[in-house]
Design an enzyme around this catalytic site. Sequence first.
Site, PDB file in Angstrom:
ATOM      1  N   ASP A 107      -5.125  10.101   9.257  1.00  0.00           N
ATOM      2  CA  ASP A 107      -3.867   9.570   9.773  1.00  0.00           C
ATOM      3  C   ASP A 107      -3.510  10.126  11.139  1.00  0.00           C
ATOM      4  OD1 ASP A 107      -2.831   7.702   7.818  1.00  0.00           O
ATOM      5  OD2 ASP A 107      -2.822   9.412   6.451  1.00  0.00           O
ATOM      6  N   GLU A 157       0.869  -1.172   0.000  1.00  0.00           N
ATOM      7  CA  GLU A 157       0.000   0.000   0.000  1.00  0.00           C
ATOM      8  C   GLU A 157       0.909   1.225   0.000  1.00  0.00           C
ATOM      9  OE1 GLU A 157      -3.224   2.058   2.872  1.00  0.00           O
ATOM     10  OE2 GLU A 157      -2.943  -0.082   3.167  1.00  0.00           O
ATOM     11  N   TYR A 193     -11.611  -2.648   2.750  1.00  0.00           N
ATOM     12  CA  TYR A 193     -10.666  -2.239   3.798  1.00  0.00           C
ATOM     13  C   TYR A 193     -11.462  -2.014   5.078  1.00  0.00           C
ATOM     14  CZ  TYR A 193      -6.543   0.385   5.557  1.00  0.00           C
ATOM     15  OH  TYR A 193      -5.440   0.811   6.254  1.00  0.00           O
TER      16      TYR A 193
END
Lengths: 265, 386
Positions: free
Chosen positions: A62, A51, A174
């Site tokens: 993040d 990834e 995901y």
Amino acid sequence: MTRGAEAIAAAFGGDGRRAALMPYMMGGFPDLATSRRIGEAYADGGADLVELGIPFSDPLADGPVIHAAGTAALRAGATTHEVLVLGSAVAERVPVVAMVYANLVMARGVDRFVDDLAAHGVSGLIVPDLPMEESDAVREACEASGLALVPLVAPTTPDERMVRIGARARGFLYAVSVTGTTGERVALSDAFAALVTRAKAATAVPVALGFGIGTPDQAREAADAGADGVIVGSRLVRAAAEADGSDAAAAAVHALVTAFADALR
Amino acid sequence: MSAVEHRFGPYGGQYVPETLMPALAELERAWVAARDDPGFRSELEGLRRDYVGRPSPLYLARRLSEAAGRRLYLKREDLNHTGSHKINNALGQALLARNMGKRRIIAETGAGQHGVATASACALMDLECVIYMGVEDVRRQRPNVQRMELLGATVSPVDAGARTLKEATSAAIRDWVANVESTHYIIGSAVGPAPYPAMVRDLQRVIGDEARAQVLEQEGRLPDRVIACVGGGSNAIGIFAAFIADDGVELIGVEAGGEALEPGRHGAPLTVAGRPGVLHGALSAVLQDEMGQILEAHSISAGLDYPGTGPEHAHLRDTGRARYVAVSDAEALETFRRVTRLEGIIPALETAHALHYALQPAEADVDLICCSGRGDKDLAEVLAQA
């Protein structure tokens, strides 16, 4: 199935693993040359898929480790184009899925951006701030270019919504293991196994678990819970950040990826 | 068709991590129910009257009018409790959060006005409160940091990027992603993912509704121009909203021209009219480079030091219904001092941008200016520039 989805499916099918190992790297961190070696080390260590993060100024999904790595990569002069060139080198070894924030895709123009990914051998695309409701243009561009658009589901996603997202998933789905941003956790949340079960029931494609997996034991727990793939990000990026020099960074991530790969055998 | 606008022309949307999507849907449902609920409305109206001090006065600024050669009316949001228009939104959202059973509140702040308003509302409603604020803003808006702490809020300094409003907002969103089940995020401007831009506008619309009635009563006619400063743009959208249907009324948003209209030196994305971009959950006018990296903004005024803006403003610009201009740091500073001496009103540096534009020669007889906040917080910064 598109070319990208086929390459990703092959990555999940492989070599007697209990789950595919999918390490994340921040493209251009700590610098482009080291980053290229990190990609090589991932492949050498047994990654089934890589990834590849494209650095962005304002990465809302993040945590501090990957945020700081993105900031450092940009400060070191990394551009989207250079990171894609790096990605094409990694893609010669293992399939590459790009992780890109929506504004980078839109600034270039959705169609041109997706074409660029395809031209650099990238198999799939994850856009962490592009929920189902906003994703039509990107999904159509990906279909046209043969890329898999990989959507995310979270512990907060209700079942009915998860089914709708799961039906649109290409390549893999995901599953975000924690309610939070990326980053290592002392322990996986109690709810992650239930999330894997819900996600698998919602889609026909493989389910990969990410966010918060930082140890080989946690990777094994994810596989035990039925995850088809395990994504490891912040732990590896931290190792690259803490290493002194390019050789040390490549060696450190190689050792870690090997340990994660062993845990999934 | 949603009951709350998600898009304004092409702008707006919900560009957020999946984790937040159910929370945005829950918030939208709660807001749609609350805004039509007589109990919610009467509690909010009571607090606006008795706690905030609404309606805020409309003041015909005598000496500014003389200086400009036309009648300038100031909508005195600076006289609100906590010193700015921010309390209108903070109170409404804190009430909503309490009704939703969320006991923890987070917010971002630039100038500290939204932080103080939110901390006050949380004290009143006994809610836990965490305010994210860039390290640079903590420095230049010290009195507001002290006020927030006195009010019982935790001020969390953000040491990333340019250490201003953009990073504070990002930090608040990350907190919300991690704590979404217990926490409500009181975003301070008409920005962010839907339903925020429409909800914040509706909570700030009280400014425009009051001002429209007041100017009709005092002047017997509508103003020629309505002028307000624009960072995220909540005071501007709040006052504009009541006049959008009045075709003869010109709407003017005043952005931060900073040091110069060059990359990294201003906060005027609507004025420079670059490519639209996604920042903090919405597509809107954004300062960005060729690649799509968000640029740092600059303004002497912490509340306007932001590279994005509300999506409805981008749409109003494109449709021509509103016009956006920029006023520089130096001009705002000069007007800050001038207005203080002429009227005995110390405006916020943000507000000084709007006042500066209003004082320029124009074909108009009656102007309505949103005096969005008071400038006590800016004294140290202004005096240091002397």
